[in-house]
Write an enzyme that holds these catalytic residues in place. Structure first.
Site, PDB file in Angstrom:
ATOM      1  N   HIS A  14       0.844  -1.184   0.000  1.00  0.00           N
ATOM      2  CA  HIS A  14       0.000   0.000   0.000  1.00  0.00           C
ATOM      3  C   HIS A  14       0.884   1.239   0.000  1.00  0.00           C
ATOM      4  O   HIS A  14       2.049   1.202   0.392  1.00  0.00           O
ATOM      5  CB  HIS A  14      -0.934   0.023   1.218  1.00  0.00           C
ATOM      6  CG  HIS A  14      -0.227   0.120   2.535  1.00  0.00           C
ATOM      7  ND1 HIS A  14       0.143   1.316   3.101  1.00  0.00           N
ATOM      8  CD2 HIS A  14       0.204  -0.843   3.401  1.00  0.00           C
ATOM      9  CE1 HIS A  14       0.759   1.104   4.249  1.00  0.00           C
ATOM     10  NE2 HIS A  14       0.819  -0.204   4.456  1.00  0.00           N
ATOM     11  N   LYS A  39      -6.914   5.672  -4.473  1.00  0.00           N
ATOM     12  CA  LYS A  39      -6.489   6.039  -3.122  1.00  0.00           C
ATOM     13  C   LYS A  39      -5.693   4.919  -2.474  1.00  0.00           C
ATOM     14  O   LYS A  39      -6.127   3.771  -2.455  1.00  0.00           O
ATOM     15  CB  LYS A  39      -7.717   6.378  -2.269  1.00  0.00           C
ATOM     16  CG  LYS A  39      -7.406   7.231  -1.049  1.00  0.00           C
ATOM     17  CD  LYS A  39      -8.660   7.827  -0.464  1.00  0.00           C
ATOM     18  CE  LYS A  39      -8.322   8.802   0.656  1.00  0.00           C
ATOM     19  NZ  LYS A  39      -9.524   9.458   1.195  1.00  0.00           N
ATOM     20  N   HIS A 124      13.354  -1.728   7.126  1.00  0.00           N
ATOM     21  CA  HIS A 124      12.206  -0.832   7.089  1.00  0.00           C
ATOM     22  C   HIS A 124      12.320   0.311   8.105  1.00  0.00           C
ATOM     23  O   HIS A 124      12.103   1.486   7.766  1.00  0.00           O
ATOM     24  CB  HIS A 124      10.933  -1.644   7.346  1.00  0.00           C
ATOM     25  CG  HIS A 124       9.674  -0.904   7.070  1.00  0.00           C
ATOM     26  ND1 HIS A 124       9.263  -0.565   5.797  1.00  0.00           N
ATOM     27  CD2 HIS A 124       8.711  -0.434   7.915  1.00  0.00           C
ATOM     28  CE1 HIS A 124       8.104   0.072   5.864  1.00  0.00           C
ATOM     29  NE2 HIS A 124       7.748   0.173   7.133  1.00  0.00           N
ATOM     30  N   ASP A 147       5.121   1.906  14.155  1.00  0.00           N
ATOM     31  CA  ASP A 147       4.142   1.648  13.096  1.00  0.00           C
ATOM     32  C   ASP A 147       3.480   0.305  13.338  1.00  0.00           C
ATOM     33  O   ASP A 147       3.545  -0.235  14.457  1.00  0.00           O
ATOM     34  CB  ASP A 147       4.799   1.733  11.708  1.00  0.00           C
ATOM     35  CG  ASP A 147       5.920   0.724  11.489  1.00  0.00           C
ATOM     36  OD1 ASP A 147       6.130  -0.154  12.358  1.00  0.00           O
ATOM     37  OD2 ASP A 147       6.604   0.804  10.446  1.00  0.00           O
ATOM     38  N   GLY A 178       0.903   0.313  16.196  1.00  0.00           N
ATOM     39  CA  GLY A 178       0.173   0.528  14.959  1.00  0.00           C
ATOM     40  C   GLY A 178      -0.995  -0.424  14.806  1.00  0.00           C
ATOM     41  O   GLY A 178      -2.112  -0.013  14.427  1.00  0.00           O
ATOM     42  N   ASP A 340       4.413   4.762   5.328  1.00  0.00           N
ATOM     43  CA  ASP A 340       5.224   4.002   4.376  1.00  0.00           C
ATOM     44  C   ASP A 340       5.457   4.747   3.066  1.00  0.00           C
ATOM     45  O   ASP A 340       6.467   4.516   2.392  1.00  0.00           O
ATOM     46  CB  ASP A 340       4.571   2.648   4.093  1.00  0.00           C
ATOM     47  CG  ASP A 340       4.811   1.656   5.220  1.00  0.00           C
ATOM     48  OD1 ASP A 340       5.471   2.023   6.206  1.00  0.00           O
ATOM     49  OD2 ASP A 340       4.328   0.510   5.112  1.00  0.00           O
ATOM     50  N   ARG A 420      -0.764  15.389   4.212  1.00  0.00           N
ATOM     51  CA  ARG A 420      -1.302  16.703   4.541  1.00  0.00           C
ATOM     52  C   ARG A 420      -1.192  17.657   3.354  1.00  0.00           C
ATOM     53  O   ARG A 420      -0.134  17.765   2.732  1.00  0.00           O
ATOM     54  CB  ARG A 420      -0.554  17.323   5.725  1.00  0.00           C
ATOM     55  CG  ARG A 420      -0.300  16.409   6.897  1.00  0.00           C
ATOM     56  CD  ARG A 420      -1.567  16.081   7.660  1.00  0.00           C
ATOM     57  NE  ARG A 420      -1.244  15.388   8.888  1.00  0.00           N
ATOM     58  CZ  ARG A 420      -1.925  14.360   9.379  1.00  0.00           C
ATOM     59  NH1 ARG A 420      -2.983  13.903   8.738  1.00  0.00           N
ATOM     60  NH2 ARG A 420      -1.583  13.785  10.511  1.00  0.00           N
ATOM     61  N   ASN A 529      -7.682  25.132   6.005  1.00  0.00           N
ATOM     62  CA  ASN A 529      -6.999  24.411   4.928  1.00  0.00           C
ATOM     63  C   ASN A 529      -7.276  22.927   5.077  1.00  0.00           C
ATOM     64  O   ASN A 529      -7.086  22.350   6.144  1.00  0.00           O
ATOM     65  CB  ASN A 529      -5.491  24.680   5.013  1.00  0.00           C
ATOM     66  CG  ASN A 529      -4.685  23.788   4.083  1.00  0.00           C
ATOM     67  OD1 ASN A 529      -5.200  23.291   3.084  1.00  0.00           O
ATOM     68  ND2 ASN A 529      -3.425  23.581   4.411  1.00  0.00           N
ATOM     69  N   THR A 530      -7.732  22.302   4.016  1.00  0.00           N
ATOM     70  CA  THR A 530      -7.867  20.853   3.976  1.00  0.00           C
ATOM     71  C   THR A 530      -7.440  20.392   2.592  1.00  0.00           C
ATOM     72  O   THR A 530      -7.283  21.195   1.674  1.00  0.00           O
ATOM     73  CB  THR A 530      -9.304  20.407   4.297  1.00  0.00           C
ATOM     74  OG1 THR A 530      -9.360  18.982   4.384  1.00  0.00           O
ATOM     75  CG2 THR A 530     -10.292  20.882   3.239  1.00  0.00           C
TER      76      THR A 530
END
Length: 567
Positions: A14, A39, A124, A147, A178, A340, A420, A529-530
C-alpha cells in the site's frame, strides 16, 4: 566526482511511492496514488511515480546508479536470522540480488532499464529513521519509529549523531502500537486507513484509563509482553502473521467494551457521530501513554532532548502534541510523510549516506511533485469549457473570495508529498465564519464532526500558538492562545485543539499572501486548509484532477495558477 543518482521506491502493498536523490539532494518525490487516482494504490507498483521522478530530474532510467527499497526480503531475513531476532534488521544491504526483489525487477522492466543499477535493501525502520533524522536539521537527536510492522519490527528507539544512526532498542511483533490503533479504528467501524478519524473522534469522548495498562504492557517492553503470555497464547515468531496481532487486539478491545458498555456511547448532538467516542478517547489516551513512555526511556538512554518521529503512528497529531509538551523535549521534528509512502525517501537517503553523498539539509518544503505552467492550465480549462478570469495576484484574489464566505479550490506550484495538504493542493475557507467547518466537510463529503486545520503566517506563530513553535507540516497538535480563539471559530476542534500550519512568505508567497490579506479583511489570523479532494479520491495533482473535483463537488471557486473559475 560525478553525481550519484539514486531512485528510492516504496514497493510495499500500500502507498507505493518514488523519490529521486541526486548528489545527496532530494530532487523529486510523489506517491503513486496521486498519478493513478486510486487512493492508497493498494497492490500497485510505483511505476508512474518513478517515471515522474526521472523526468523531473532530467534523467533516463539508464542514468540510475542505485535503486533503494525500504524492505529486507522476508524469506532471506528469516533464513539468515532464525527466530526473527529484530536487532539485526537495522541494517543497509547493498548489492542485493535483483532476483530477491521481484517487485523492483518489475518496476525496472516497466521503465525499460537496459543497464541494471545496484539494488540496495534498507531495513524498514532504518529507512523511517533516515527519513526523519537526515532531514531534521539536528546534529544529534533521539529517534522514535512506531508503526504496524516492517521487517517484523514494530517499534525502534535509535540515536542520530552527525551522519550516523545507531540502534538503542527495538520491539518486534506482536508488540505493535500501529496494529493496536488500527484494530481500535476497525472496532469503531471507521474503515481501513481511517486512523485519523479515530484521533478526531476521540476529542468528543470522555477519556478513561481502560486500555492504558493493556497497551503499556503489550507494546512498550519485551518483558511485559512475555509476562502477559502472548507467545504462549497466539504468537509463534516463525509462523504467526501480522493478522494474528490485529485479531488479538480486536478481541482484547471487544472484551473491554463487553465489560463496560459506557465505552460505546451516543453523542446525539453531533450530526453523524453516533457511537464510540468514549472508546476512541480511551484508545487515544493509551496510545499517548505508550508513546510518552517510550520517549522517556529513549531520551534517558541517549541524553538528547531533540527528537525525531517517524512511522505511521507519528501521523497522530494529538500524540505528537503530547510529546512536544514533555519537559524532556527541547525540539521536535516529525517527518511529514511519516508513513510508508515516505519510506522511498528514507531508503534513498540511507543509500546516499552509504555512497558518502552530502547531507540533504533541513526539510523546509514538501513540494517535490508535479508542477504545471499557466499555459498548460489554460489549455485544460479551455478543453473543459470552463469560463475563467485571470489574476496577477492569486493570493489576494483568493482572500477576497474567502472573506465573502466562499470555498476555494487552490492549486499552486509543485504538488506536496505526504498526507497533509500544505498550500499547494488545498481547499480553503474562512476560519472567521463558524459555519464554514460544516460547509467544508460537506464539500468533501466527510462527516461534519471531523476537524479542519488552520493556516497562519510564520510571523504570527509566537503570539498566536501556545507552543510558540513554527509548524510548517501540520502534524503536531497545539492550541491558540485563549484571547485569539474567538476570532477563529471554525478552526477549533470540539476540545479547543488545533492542528496548525505556519506558512513562510519566502517559500509560499501566494499562500502567505492569501492568509495575510484574509486577516486584513476579516481580523481573523487564520484560514481553513484541507486537502483538495473528496472523501473517495487522493489529493489532486494535475489541472485535470482539479477541474474534475471542482465540478464534482460543491466547491464555489477554483484558483489555479493565475486563473480563477467560479460557479
Amino acid at each position: 566526482m560525478p553525481d550519484v543518482n539514486i531512485l528510492g521506491l516504496n514497493t510495499g502493498d500500500h502507498d507505493p511511492s518514488a523519490c529521486i536523490v541526486v548528489d545527496g539532494q532530494v530532487v523529486a518525490m510523489v506517491e503513486e496514488e496521486r498519478l493513478t487516482r486510486q487512493k492508497h494504490a493498494v497492490g500497485a507498483l510505483p511505476v508512474r511515480s518513478a517515471q515522474f521522478c526521472l523526468e523531473a530530474s532530467g534523467l533516463s532510467p539508464d542514468d540510475l546508479d542505485c535503486v533503494a527499497v525500504p524492505w529486507v526480503d522476508n524469506a532471506r531475513y528469516l533464513r539468515l536470522h532464525p527466530g526473527g531476532n529484530p536487532r539485526v534488521t537495522f541494517q543497509f544491504h547493498p548489492d542485493t540480488p535483483l532476483n530477491d526483489c521481484p517487485r523492483v525487477r518489475s518496476v525496472l522492466r516497466a521503465l525499460r532499464v537496459r543497464r541494471i543499477p545496484q539494488v540496495a535493501c534498507v531495513s524498514h525502520h532504518l529507512a523511517h529513521a533516515s527519513a526523519a533524522f537526515r532531514m531534521s536539521g539536528f546534529d544529534e537527536a533521539s529517534i522514535l519509529i512506531a508503526d504496524g510492522w516492517g521487517d517484523r519490527v514494530s517499534t525502534t528507539l535509535a540515536c542520530g549523531r552527525g551522519r550516523e544512526i545507531s540502534l538503542v532498542d527495538q520491539l518486534s511483533l506482536p508488540r505493535s502500537l500501529g496494529y493496536f490503533y488500527s484494530a481500535l479504528t476497525e472496532t469503531l467501524g471507521l474503515g481501513p486507513f481511517a486512523e485519523g478519524k479515530t484521533m478526531g473522534l476521540a476529542a468528543y469522548g470522555a477519556a478513561s484509563d481502560h486500555l492504558v495498562d493493556e497497551v503499556l504492557k503489550h507494546c512498550t517492553s519485551e518483558d511485559g509482553a512475555r509476562l502477559a503470555g502472548l507467545e504462549a497464547d497466539y504468537w509463534d515468531p516463525t509462523r504467526s502473521t501480522p493478522e494474528d496481532v490485529f485479531r488479538y487486539w480486536m478481541g482484547s478491545i471487544a472484551g473491554f467494551v463487553d465489560s463496560d458498555r459506557g465505552l460505546i456511547n451516543d453523542v446525539a448532538e453531533v450530526p453523524g457521530l453516533k457511537r464510540g467516542s468514549n472508546l476512541a478517547a480511551a484508545g487515544q489516551r493509551a496510545l499517548e501513554a505508550a508513546m510518552t513512555t517510550l520517549v522517556t526511556r529513549l531520551v534517558a538512554a541517549t541524553g538528547h532532548g531533540q527528537l525525531c518521529l517517524g512511522g505511521g503512528v507519528a501521523l497522530n497529531c494529538s500524540a505528537n502534541g503530547s510529546i512536544a509538551r514533555m519537559a524532556q523535549i527541547e525540539d521536535l521534528f516529525v517527518q511529514p510523510a511519516a508513513g510508508d509512502a515516505g519510506n522511498s525517501l528514507g531508503a534513498a537517503l540511507e543509500a546516499a549516506h552509504a555512497f558518502g553523498e552530502p547531507s540533504p539539509g533541513t526539510l523546509t518544503s514538501t513540494s517535490l511533485g508535479p508542477a504545471f505552467t499557466n499555459e498548460l492550465i489554460r489549455t485544460e480549462l479551455d478543453l473543459a469549457e470552463l469560463s475563467y478570469t485571470e489574476t496577477d495576484d492569486p493570493g489576494a484574489t483568493a482572500a477576497g473570495l474567502l472573506a465573502d464566505g466562499l470555498t476555494v479550490g487552490w492549486m499552486q506550484g509543485r504538488a506536496e508529498f505526504g498526507p497533509r495538504a500544505l498550500g499547494h493542493r488545498s481547499i480553503l475557507a474562512s476560519s472567521a465564519r463558524p459555519e464554514m467547518k460544516n460547509v467544508l466537510n460537506d464539500v468533501k463529503r466527510r462527516e461534519r464532526w471531523r476537524p479542519l486545520a488552520p493556516a497562519i503566517r510564520d510571523e504570527d506563530a509566537a503570539a498566536a500558538l501556545r507552543s510558540q513553535r513554527l509548524a510548517p507540516f501540520m502534524i503536531v497538535a497545539d492550541r491558540f492562545r485563549r484571547e485569539l480563539a474567538p476570532s477563529v471559530p471554525a478552526a477549533l476542534h470540539v476540545d479547543g485543539s488545533i492542528r496548525p500550519q505556519t506558512v513562510s512568505r519566502e517559500l509560499q508567497a501566494d499562500y502567505h499572501r492569501a492568509i495575510e490579506e484574509h486577516s486584513r479583511i476579516t481580523s481573523s489570523l487564520a484560514i481553513l486548509n484541507t486537502s483538495f479532494n473528496d472523501e473517495k479520491e487522493p489529493m489532486v495533482t494535475s489541472p485535470r484532477d482539479s477541474v474534475a473535483t471542482f465540478r464534482r463537488t460543491d466547491l464555489d471557486c477554483l484558483v489555479i495558477g493565475n486563473f480563477v473559475c467560479r460557479k
